[in-house]
Design a protein around this motif. Structure first.
Motif, PDB file in Angstrom:
ATOM      1  N   LEU A 127       6.431   5.653   3.028  1.00  0.00           N
ATOM      2  CA  LEU A 127       7.418   5.983   1.987  1.00  0.00           C
ATOM      3  C   LEU A 127       7.366   4.943   0.886  1.00  0.00           C
ATOM      4  N   GLY A 128       7.256   3.688   1.283  1.00  0.00           N
ATOM      5  CA  GLY A 128       7.148   2.607   0.309  1.00  0.00           C
ATOM      6  C   GLY A 128       5.915   2.787  -0.565  1.00  0.00           C
ATOM      7  N   VAL A 129       4.786   3.090   0.090  1.00  0.00           N
ATOM      8  CA  VAL A 129       3.546   3.308  -0.664  1.00  0.00           C
ATOM      9  C   VAL A 129       3.728   4.456  -1.651  1.00  0.00           C
ATOM     10  N   LEU A 181       6.474   5.541  -3.094  1.00  0.00           N
ATOM     11  CA  LEU A 181       7.294   5.113  -4.236  1.00  0.00           C
ATOM     12  C   LEU A 181       6.472   4.283  -5.215  1.00  0.00           C
ATOM     13  N   VAL A 182       5.688   3.369  -4.664  1.00  0.00           N
ATOM     14  CA  VAL A 182       4.906   2.479  -5.526  1.00  0.00           C
ATOM     15  C   VAL A 182       3.892   3.290  -6.338  1.00  0.00           C
ATOM     16  N   ASN A 229       5.516   5.620  -9.008  1.00  0.00           N
ATOM     17  CA  ASN A 229       6.173   4.972 -10.128  1.00  0.00           C
ATOM     18  C   ASN A 229       5.238   4.095 -10.944  1.00  0.00           C
ATOM     19  N   VAL A 230       4.158   3.644 -10.327  1.00  0.00           N
ATOM     20  CA  VAL A 230       3.158   2.939 -11.129  1.00  0.00           C
ATOM     21  C   VAL A 230       2.516   3.938 -12.095  1.00  0.00           C
ATOM     22  N   MET A 286      11.868   1.260  -9.061  1.00  0.00           N
ATOM     23  CA  MET A 286      11.381   1.987  -7.893  1.00  0.00           C
ATOM     24  C   MET A 286      10.126   1.345  -7.306  1.00  0.00           C
ATOM     25  N   ILE A 287       9.327   0.734  -8.155  1.00  0.00           N
ATOM     26  CA  ILE A 287       8.125   0.068  -7.646  1.00  0.00           C
ATOM     27  C   ILE A 287       8.535  -1.114  -6.764  1.00  0.00           C
ATOM     28  N   TYR A 324      11.328  -1.487  -5.274  1.00  0.00           N
ATOM     29  CA  TYR A 324      11.958  -0.921  -4.087  1.00  0.00           C
ATOM     30  C   TYR A 324      10.894  -0.547  -3.046  1.00  0.00           C
ATOM     31  N   GLY A 325       9.862   0.108  -3.508  1.00  0.00           N
ATOM     32  CA  GLY A 325       8.771   0.510  -2.612  1.00  0.00           C
ATOM     33  C   GLY A 325       8.085  -0.689  -1.975  1.00  0.00           C
ATOM     34  N   LEU A 326       7.780  -1.683  -2.803  1.00  0.00           N
ATOM     35  CA  LEU A 326       7.122  -2.883  -2.276  1.00  0.00           C
ATOM     36  C   LEU A 326       8.004  -3.569  -1.243  1.00  0.00           C
ATOM     37  N   LEU A 355      10.232  -2.202   0.646  1.00  0.00           N
ATOM     38  CA  LEU A 355      10.190  -1.427   1.889  1.00  0.00           C
ATOM     39  C   LEU A 355       9.023  -1.883   2.747  1.00  0.00           C
ATOM     40  N   ILE A 356       7.862  -1.988   2.121  1.00  0.00           N
ATOM     41  CA  ILE A 356       6.658  -2.338   2.874  1.00  0.00           C
ATOM     42  C   ILE A 356       6.793  -3.746   3.446  1.00  0.00           C
TER      43      ILE A 356
END
Ligand SMILES: Nc1ncnc2c1ncn2[C@@H]1O[C@H](COP(=O)(O)OP(=O)(O)OP(=O)(O)O)[C@@H](O)[C@H]1O
Ligand SMILES: [Mg+2]
Lengths: 287, 320, 251
Positions: free
Chosen positions: A98-100, A102-103, A106-107, B287-288, B290-292, B294-295
């Motif tokens: 999920l994190g990947v 989002l990244v 959004n990138v 959001m970026i 946030y995503g990072l 999370l990981i």
């Protein structure tokens, strides 16, 4: 109308199949649901679009370019994230991917902006098939799906890498004992799966005609329905389930209304699992 | 063990005292952020129940949350029913909806269950978008009445942000106590047994499926109640509530805070809402980041932030 | 080097899983051509010892000497190529792949081309596998699967075979067969380190017994030097009956 529904359904199904088969092999070796899988499809579309708009490559060249770009990205993510999911509990994989997702999403929005873009390329001249006008691009998509599924089946049965993929999917502990470099197999499978999603994205772009950063999410979610219906880890079942979903969606969109299309996958999924908990094609096969 | 228990009770009491006096020291915006945290706490407790105690990962929580919100809003708008009734009805309806979904889904393997519940959220969203005569489709419902604290009609209307805050706090305390009661009941202990070893639990005669079902329905009740509070606070609701973003936030709260623990989930609600508020200063990369995050969190402390913290706190006392 | 061929020399080994220490300063020397049966109560660390030799547990201290080199910190692939094979406790095959494909996988770590002639050697050891070549391994009986796994280990012609409880779940006749094959393998020159709960059986075939308790070798000697009653006593109490304190018998 009926021919239209069938043609649209099979085309959409082939697109889904290429994305879903990548997810199913990744699930096989990693036992992790890849929540970012649709993003590689999105990246494939963006890669082709970028190659055409910025580098001014012809569409034909933009396809391998997109696949290579996504392959490189997937390799990096494979090494940094996916390898760590070996032997990790199930939830870790959900949150990490999920994190990947989002990244990546959004990138892309940050770099290219959040608006819709037009995709200019592909072969959209109609060809006459059974009285219906079908664009060449659609025919190419269906043929590509068939060829790739045939190739995958061969690879998985005959090549050393394919056999190793199956072995990791069936017994990861035994693989370690045989000296298999499991992280390498996982990364390789992951890159392969992502490249297939990217190919699907680059091939579909001329048909959908537009692209935007958030387009991957809907694909991810449908892919889940397909791989569960197809019996997880079952390559052939994935193709059939994808076609079935494509046909159902296109029938619902044609006869009931477009707005109901995206729910079809899950109504079907829940219905199928109620009757057949192992999926439609639940041979116990992994690959 | 005894000192551990005292530490926990003390921790909770201290935290609650802090929350009780907080509005006196905070600005309106910070109080709003606290209310948002408390709003997420209810569905998060529900998710903790089904994931942390029954071992099944559900994406249906936000769907239940949305269903609860719609039910509560519609009741208040159409029939003018009091808040307590809407609140309870929201929970009950969400729980009842969970039942037919759970019947096929809970029999499935773990990952199939995940996908079924995710699909349920998609279906709920499609319904909210297309059942225009009731939900007004994409427009959503607006001007949802504010909560009326009264037996039937009239009573006190909750208006100011501080009164909202204390309402949220009161409901959260009740929810936390209910959660505690559930997990320390015999049924709760069975759930833990099932999570630890399903085959073993089944072989000693624990009706695995029934307990899972109970956990799933209760998780729906928690989420539905949360939705009710949410809709009367924001006074608007639209199908975007079913977007994956909210469901993901819940997952982050529960897994990041510490799945299977109560304190972890409470802490998670505050930490992650605070975090996403802080990240608002850089909307482009929010959001970026946030995503990072999370990981990093999931690999850095897979068991959650609070258990990590507790271990760090406990270690020195053990050594002496 | 040739003089040491097939010799395993473990010194002051500490190993376990992460921070959890199971093997506590263990010494064990296995000479070339020996057939050593490792025994001890459940949880003594027998499987963990084999795993640490094979690079699948965390080794924190000590030395795993093999033909003059230290295997500590090596990966299973390297150890396989160094001439050691490992058959773990429990199932260790690929159930949906055929017997042939399973044998293919077993040569994964070996240089290309290895495994053609060796396959015939394995089929001669276990003729039943030749008959079942095309069958998925998951369809074989428990005994056949055990033989497949031993065959997979023998495919690389190891000089040391680590084998963990091969008799679990097998009928007496099949156990007989499996043990007979182990003796043949040993007589062909392969050193064997066997973990076995079936003490009686293990004492029959082994040239030396070693008793493990709480992560240490507490007694080792030829099977003839000890009676079953005494062996049971060591299992339970950690010392020989009559012996005053810590006993470390030498052959
Ligand atoms: N993967 C692991 N992670 C953590 N601890 C482990 C692991 N595997 C085994 N252990 C622990 O190590 C100890 C020794 O286990 P081991 O398997 O070596 O025993 P054993 O002597 O082979 O016993 P048995 O006769 O039952 O097979 C046990 O207490 C066990 O719980
Ligand atoms: Mg063992």
């Amino acid at each position: 109308m009926l021919t239209d529904v069938a043609v649209n359904g099979i085309t959409a199904g082939s697109v889904y199949a290429l994305v879903a088969v990548g997810m199913t092999i990744i699930f096989g070796v990693l036992r992790a649901i890849n929540f970012a899988h649709g993003e590689y499809y999105m990246l494939g579309t963006f890669g082709a679009w970028w190659a055409i708009e910025t580098v001014e490559l012809p569409y034909l060249v933009s396809i391998p370019a997109a696949v290579v770009i996504v392959g490189v990205i997937a390799f990096a993510i494979g090494v940094l994230v996916m390898r760590r999911l070996i032997d990790a509990p199930f939830q870790i994989g959900v949150v990490a991917t999920l994190g990947v997702s989002l990244v990546l999403q959004n990138v892309v929005i940050l770099v290219f902006g959040g608006s819709y873009k037009m995709f200019d390329g592909g072969w959209i001249e109609p060809v006459d098939i059974f009285g219906a006008g079908v664009s060449q691009q659609r025919i190419i998509i269906v043929i590509a799906a068939l060829v790739i599924f045939g190739g995958l089946e061969l690879m998985v049965r005959r090549t050393r890498f394919g056999k190793t993929m199956r072995a990791v999917a069936q017994n990861i502990e035994a693989c370690k004992i045989m000296g298999v470099d499991v992280p390498r197999v996982v990364t390789g499978t992951f890159v392969l799966g992502c490249c297939l999603a990217a190919l699907s994205g680059a091939l579909t772009a001329p048909v959908t005609g537009s692209l935007y950063g958030g387009m991957g999410t809907a694909i991810t979610v449908k892919t889940f329905a397909i791989i569960v219906m197809g019996g997880v880890g079952n390559v052939g079942g994935t193709l059939l389930a994808a076609w079935l979903l494509g046909l159902m969606e296109s029938a619902v969109a044609g006869y009931l209304g477009l707005q109901f299309r995206d729910a079809v996958a899950f109504v079907a999924l829940i219905a199928v699992l109620t009757v057949m908990p192992g999926g439609l094609f639940s041979r116990r096969e992994r690959f | 063990m005894g000192s551990d228990m005292r530490l926990r009770i003390g921790g909770f009491a201290g935290f609650l005292a802090l929350l009780l006096v907080a509005p006196a020291f905070l600005g309106e915006y910070q109080v709003h952020a606290l209310i948002v945290s408390l709003t997420f706490l209810l569905p998060a407790l529900g998710l903790n129940l089904i994931l942390g105690y029954a071992g099944m990962l559900s994406f249906a929580q936000m769907a239940f949350f949305g269903i609860g919100a719609y039910v509560s809003a519609l009741m208040a708008m159409r029939w003018g029913t009091p808040f307590w009734l809407n609140f309870l009805a929201a929970g009950v309806v969400a729980g009842v909806v969970a039942l037919p979904l759970g019947i096929p889904a809970l029999r499935l393997r773990k990952y199939s269950f995940v996908m079924c519940t995710l699909g349920f959220a998609v279906i709920a969203q499609t319904l909210a978008k297309n059942w225009v005569s009731v939900t007004r489709g994409d427009l959503g419902l607006s001007n949802v009445p504010r909560p009326m604290l009264g037996l039937w009609s009239g009573g006190i209307e909750i208006r100011g942000i501080t009164s909202y805050y204390y309402l949220a706090l009161g409901l959260s305390v009740i929810a936390v106590l209910a959660f505690l009661a559930i997990v320390s009941s015999p049924a709760g202990r069975y759930m833990i047994a099932i999570r630890e070893d399903e085959t073993l639990a089944a072989s000693v005669g624990a009706p695995t499926w029934r307990y899972r079902m109970a956990a799933f329905v209760l998780s729906g009740v928690f989420a539905g109640c949360g939705g009710s509070f949410y809709v009367h606070y924001y006074t608007v609701i639209s199908p975007t509530i079913f977007d994956p973003y909210y469901g993901n936030t819940l997952l982050v709260i529960v897994l990041g805070g510490g799945v299977g623990t109560l304190g972890g989930v409470v802490a998670g609600s505050f930490i992650f809402v605070a975090l996403s508020e802080v990240l608002r200063v850089a909307p482009d990369i929010r959001m970026i980041a946030y995503g990072l995050l999370l990981i990093v969190v999931v690999f850095g402390c897979p068991e959650g932030l609070l258990p990590l913290l507790m271990r760090k706190l406990r270690r020195p006392t053990h050594a002496t | 080097m040739p003089a040491e061929s097939g010799t395993l020399d473990i010194q002051a080994l500490r190993a376990g899983y992460g921070p959890l220490e199971i093997i506590r300063s263990l010494d064990l020397k296995v000479e070339a051509g020996e057939f050593v049966a490792l025994m001890g109560p459940n949880g003594a660390g027998k499987s963990t010892l084999l795993k640490s030799i094979f690079g699948m547990a965390t080794v924190t201290d000590g030395r795993i000497g093999w033909e003059g080199q230290d295997l500590r910190g090596r990966k299973p692939g390297h150890i396989l190529r160094a001439g050691i094979a490992y058959v773990p406790q429990g199932r260790c095959n690929f159930p949906q792949m055929s017997v042939d494909e399973n044998l293919d996988m077993a040569t994964y770590a070996a240089p290309k081309g290895v495994g053609k002639a060796e396959r015939d050697y394995v089929f001669d050891l276990f003729p039943i596998l030749r008959e079942r070549r095309r069958m998925p391994a998951g369809y074989l009986s428990g005994g056949e699967q055990q033989m497949l796994e031993m065959g997979m280990a023998m495919l690389l012609r190891p000089r040391l075979l680590l084998i963990d409880e091969p008799s679990v779940g097998l009928s007496p006749q099949t156990i007989q067969k499996v043990f007979a094959e182990m003796i043949r393998i040993n007589q062909a020159g392969c050193t064997i380190l066997l973990v076995e709960q079936n003490t009686r059986k293990a004492m029959e075939v082994a040239s030396r017994a070693a008793v493990l308790r709480l992560g240490q070798v507490i007694w080792t000697g030829p099977p003839s030097a000890i009676s079953f009653a005494e062996l049971g006593e060591i299992f339970m109490t950690g010392r020989l009956p009559g012996a005053p304190d810590e006993t470390r018998g030498q052959p």
